[in-house]
Design a protein around this motif. Structure first.
Motif, PDB file in Angstrom:
ATOM      1  N   GLY A   1       8.684  39.619  12.815  1.00  0.00           N
ATOM      2  CA  GLY A   1       7.805  40.417  13.666  1.00  0.00           C
ATOM      3  C   GLY A   1       6.992  39.597  14.655  1.00  0.00           C
ATOM      4  O   GLY A   1       6.859  38.375  14.550  1.00  0.00           O
TER       5      GLY A   1
ATOM      6  N   ARG B   1       3.318  40.177  17.227  1.00  0.00           N
ATOM      7  CA  ARG B   1       2.171  41.043  17.544  1.00  0.00           C
ATOM      8  C   ARG B   1       1.579  40.583  18.869  1.00  0.00           C
ATOM      9  O   ARG B   1       1.442  39.370  19.091  1.00  0.00           O
ATOM     10  CB  ARG B   1       1.117  40.934  16.438  1.00  0.00           C
ATOM     11  CG  ARG B   1      -0.146  41.762  16.706  1.00  0.00           C
ATOM     12  CD  ARG B   1      -1.196  41.533  15.624  1.00  0.00           C
ATOM     13  NE  ARG B   1      -0.957  42.298  14.418  1.00  0.00           N
ATOM     14  CZ  ARG B   1      -0.860  41.778  13.189  1.00  0.00           C
ATOM     15  NH1 ARG B   1      -0.983  40.473  13.020  1.00  0.00           N
ATOM     16  NH2 ARG B   1      -0.649  42.540  12.137  1.00  0.00           N
TER      17      ARG B   1
ATOM     18  N   ASP C   1      10.223  47.773  26.526  1.00  0.00           N
ATOM     19  CA  ASP C   1       9.948  49.200  26.326  1.00  0.00           C
ATOM     20  C   ASP C   1       8.803  49.570  27.275  1.00  0.00           C
ATOM     21  O   ASP C   1       7.718  49.002  27.182  1.00  0.00           O
ATOM     22  CB  ASP C   1       9.526  49.418  24.863  1.00  0.00           C
ATOM     23  CG  ASP C   1       9.168  50.876  24.583  1.00  0.00           C
ATOM     24  OD1 ASP C   1       9.125  51.682  25.547  1.00  0.00           O
ATOM     25  OD2 ASP C   1       8.925  51.187  23.404  1.00  0.00           O
TER      26      ASP C   1
ATOM     27  N   GLU D   1       5.100  49.721  26.345  1.00  0.00           N
ATOM     28  CA  GLU D   1       4.222  48.569  26.052  1.00  0.00           C
ATOM     29  C   GLU D   1       3.105  48.416  27.087  1.00  0.00           C
ATOM     30  O   GLU D   1       2.083  47.783  26.806  1.00  0.00           O
ATOM     31  CB  GLU D   1       5.038  47.276  25.897  1.00  0.00           C
ATOM     32  CG  GLU D   1       5.701  46.769  27.146  1.00  0.00           C
ATOM     33  CD  GLU D   1       6.803  45.724  26.852  1.00  0.00           C
ATOM     34  OE1 GLU D   1       7.515  45.848  25.835  1.00  0.00           O
ATOM     35  OE2 GLU D   1       6.936  44.777  27.639  1.00  0.00           O
TER      36      GLU D   1
ATOM     37  N   ALA E   1       0.107  45.719  19.710  1.00  0.00           N
ATOM     38  CA  ALA E   1       1.293  46.311  19.086  1.00  0.00           C
ATOM     39  C   ALA E   1       2.013  45.279  18.231  1.00  0.00           C
ATOM     40  O   ALA E   1       1.906  44.079  18.456  1.00  0.00           O
ATOM     41  CB  ALA E   1       2.241  46.836  20.161  1.00  0.00           C
TER      42      ALA E   1
ATOM     43  N   THR F   1       5.948  44.487  16.785  1.00  0.00           N
ATOM     44  CA  THR F   1       7.324  44.900  17.042  1.00  0.00           C
ATOM     45  C   THR F   1       8.306  43.855  16.517  1.00  0.00           C
ATOM     46  O   THR F   1       7.922  42.869  15.887  1.00  0.00           O
ATOM     47  CB  THR F   1       7.521  45.174  18.556  1.00  0.00           C
ATOM     48  OG1 THR F   1       8.820  45.726  18.754  1.00  0.00           O
ATOM     49  CG2 THR F   1       7.384  43.907  19.362  1.00  0.00           C
ATOM     50  N   ASN F   2       9.584  44.087  16.782  1.00  0.00           N
ATOM     51  CA  ASN F   2      10.687  43.199  16.412  1.00  0.00           C
ATOM     52  C   ASN F   2      10.394  41.757  16.855  1.00  0.00           C
ATOM     53  O   ASN F   2      10.035  41.509  18.004  1.00  0.00           O
ATOM     54  CB  ASN F   2      11.952  43.743  17.112  1.00  0.00           C
ATOM     55  CG  ASN F   2      13.191  42.935  16.799  1.00  0.00           C
ATOM     56  OD1 ASN F   2      13.196  41.722  16.855  1.00  0.00           O
ATOM     57  ND2 ASN F   2      14.266  43.638  16.462  1.00  0.00           N
TER      58      ASN F   2
ATOM     59  N   SER G   1      11.621  40.132  20.172  1.00  0.00           N
ATOM     60  CA  SER G   1      11.246  40.702  21.464  1.00  0.00           C
ATOM     61  C   SER G   1      10.619  39.622  22.348  1.00  0.00           C
ATOM     62  O   SER G   1       9.918  38.734  21.860  1.00  0.00           O
ATOM     63  CB  SER G   1      10.246  41.833  21.260  1.00  0.00           C
ATOM     64  OG  SER G   1       9.750  42.270  22.509  1.00  0.00           O
TER      65      SER G   1
END
Lengths: 456, 172
Positions: free
Chosen positions: A263, A265, A404, A407, A413, A415-416, A419
């Protein structure tokens, strides 16, 4: 003819949702504007208070390309002063210098002296200045202090411009990474320890910042170093204890899936970190005595929460990266559009066993030294990028992975982990802090404008 | 004790002559310059290591940073990496050259079979169109083993060890 000075629209046009214009990395004018605007409007890391424990202790460094001195004033506070004699501009202390200056700085050229708050104390033949014209001189202000200073849990940051975003607004929740690193000390205190690696890179400073949250390069670029380490280690006789060095190298060549799951952030203003739920620092062997010291200090629940936070790389925009679980801080000092000095600092967790510092120093040596095989892998691709971007075949670098549109309205956030969202986050902040002082021309990058903007 | 007498007693005790120790140190650098890195690695004792301090006069390799502080495993990783097909920082490869002063034997413990030599150097490392010059001295702790002389520790002190460097990819 300038293309970007006083043209906030032209600066903003360098950053698209999923692309960055090559001028951000190779253009000398953009670099000069970064020094005048970006590094003046943001909160930039200066040093650590443990480097200046006593009144008069100082450490000379740079904020962007701007020479400053971090000094402990007589009242015990940490000040950040311009490293420039008001008389002829001589630096009071050489860059990188440290020591104790006593109650004042004394210029080696004509012996003008300054208090450790930057005010002018005295100069020889003072009667020669006893005329009304000197009172209107800029030199009256002495060395002068930077616009604002904040010391957060002993980490010293400054904003060169006297006006702008507040420290708390700028960093917000991202300070949780510094909190976690400090909390890893049973006494809640860090000390700079073990020396600093200084590694010259012939590439733009942002390539290094981008790389900190680039989780799709280790298994490629570091196959030669970490991958070889794993292969050589596999030849060891069965039952041999895995050395600390192999524990540190091996996770670099984890598969994409590992990095996807760990992940990423992002926070507002360009900050972000990799390693939300897992990281390459999560599986190190326990060090005897450390857990017990943490439990004694915090209780088992809180100690467990502190050590369970295994964040990988936290970028504090614009130019540092902090590794909480391994207690290192890398400072990416811009020297020119194509030159960067990388300083890799290490911290002792006060009250923890020495073996923690030993592990920190080993990591720093294996990964961040000019002799590091991992460093060699990285620098090779940075330098090839710096040269390749000069191609006229294309104008843009790509940062589209897992883009995305949502964002834009979700400044915080998770996310993956693969990213490129943090690179996009950084460049949005870059546009904001580059252009905010361009609008009315008050801080235009003319010498006079800069002087007005910096002094207060 | 005259130099001759010292030499004679060394032979009597089946110790190593100065000449043997000097030749060993010269050979070690030559293997590096010739890129014979596997043969170079064989000169190290199984518990041998290589240390390049970061600070002048550094005494602590554990709680102070060093440019290199490597056991034989890490040296082997380094050697294998230099030859790897995906080691892009070695495409094209670096080359090096040591210009050595004649080593001196600083101390000898014949009973333990341990010898200390010092050798000043100018070292060139080059890649593509770049060339860097480093100067300093190497201190070898050599140990007699059944297989012959081996390196227990090679310590490399660079005159500018605390300077900012670009890549240093080979072995000084």
């Amino acid at each position: 003819m300038t293309r970007y000075a006083d043209r906030p629209d032209a600066i903003a046009a360098l950053v698209r949702d999923t692309e960055i214009h090559k001028d951000c990395y190779i253009d000398d004018e953009v670099f000069r504007l970064e020094m005048a605007h970006l590094f003046a409007n943001t909160w930039v890391y200066v040093g650590h208070a443990s480097q200046v424990p006593q009144p008069g202790d100082y450490h000379a460094t740079t904020v962007g390309d701007h020479p400053v001195i971090m000094v402990r004033h007589q009242d015990g506070s940490v000040r950040v002063l311009h490293n420039r004699c008001a008389h002829k501009g001589v630096m009071l202390v050489n860059d990188g210098g440290s020591g104790n200056t006593g109650r004042h700085f004394r210029c080696p050229y004509h012996a003008w002296t300054y208090r450790t708050d930057g005010t002018l104390l005295a100069m020889p033949l003072r009667e020669g200045y006893a005329h009304p014209h000197f009172e209107s001189c800029e030199a009256q202000r002495g060395m002068g202090a930077v616009g604002a200073v904040e010391v957060y849990r002993d980490f010293v940051f400054c904003r060169l411009n006297p006006h702008g975003i507040g420290f708390g607004d700028f960093f917000g929740e991202s300070l949780s990474t510094i909190d976690n690193m400090v909390d890893r000390s049973p006494e809640g205190r860090l000390e700079v320890a073990g020396g600093v690696f200084r590694y010259l890179h012939r590439c733009n400073w942002k390539m290094l910042v981008d790389n900190q949250t680039d989780t799709c390069h280790p298994m490629v670029a570091h196959q030669s170093s970490a991958g070889t380490a794993v292969r050589v280690w596999e030849q060891a006789p069965a039952g041999t204890t895995k050395p600390m060095a192999v524990e540190q190298f091996a996770p670099f060549v984890s598969p994409y899936e590992f990095f996807e799951k760990m992940g990423i952030r992002v926070w507002p203003h360009g900050h972000g970190h990799t390693g939300v739920s897992d990281s390459i620092h999560a599986a190190y062997s326990a060090i005897p005595g450390y857990w017990e010291a943490m439990v004694a200090a915090y209780g088992a629940d809180r100690a467990s929460r502190i050590l369970g936070e295994v964040r990988h790389n936290t970028v504090y925009f614009p130019n540092i990266m902090v590794k909480g679980p391994i207690q290192t801080l890398r400072l990416f000092k811009p020297l020119a559009a194509d030159r960067t000095l990388v300083e890799s600092w290490t911290f002792r967790l006060v009250g923890a066993p020495d073996a923690l510092l030993e592990r920190t120093l080993m990591y720093n040596r294996l990964i961040n030294a000019p002799t590091s095989v991992v460093g060699h892998d990285d620098l090779e691709v940075y330098e090839r990028s710096q040269q390749g971007l000069r191609s006229r075949a294309a104008d843009w670098l790509n940062i589209a992975r897992l883009y995305d549109p949502a964002e834009h309205v979700q400044p915080t956030a998770v996310t993956n982990g693969t990213s490129e969202v943090q690179m996009r986050n950084q460049m949005r902040a870059w546009v904001h802090f580059m252009t905010m002082s361009m609008k009315d021309g008050a801080c235009a990058p003319s010498p006079a404008g800069q002087t007005r903007g910096m002094a207060a | 004790m005259s130099a001759d007498a010292g030499h004679a007693s060394a032979v009597l005790l089946a110790g190593r002559t100065d000449r043997e120790l000097i030749d060993f140190v010269l050979c070690e650098a030559r293997l590096l310059d010739e890129g014979r890195l596997e043969a170079w690695l064989d000169l190290y004792a199984e518990d041998g290591g290589y240390w390049m301090p970061l600070a002048p006069g550094q005494t602590d390799a554990r709680l102070h940073a060093s440019l290199m502080h490597e056991d034989k495993l890490l040296l082997k990783i380094r050697v294998e990496r230099l030859r790897g097909p995906r080691t892009f920082s070695q495409q094209p490869p670096s080359r090096c050259h040591h210009l050595l002063q004649v080593p001196t034997v600083e101390s000898r413990d014949e009973e333990a079979g341990v010898y200390l030599t010092r050798c000043a150097f100018h070292y060139i490392e080059t890649r593509r169109d770049e060339q860097q010059l480093l100067a300093g001295w190497a201190t070898h702790t050599l140990v007699d083993t059944p297989a012959g002389l081996r390196i227990r520790l090679k310590r490399v002190d660079l005159v500018n060890c605390d300077a900012a460097f670009g890549n240093l990819q080979l072995f000084v």
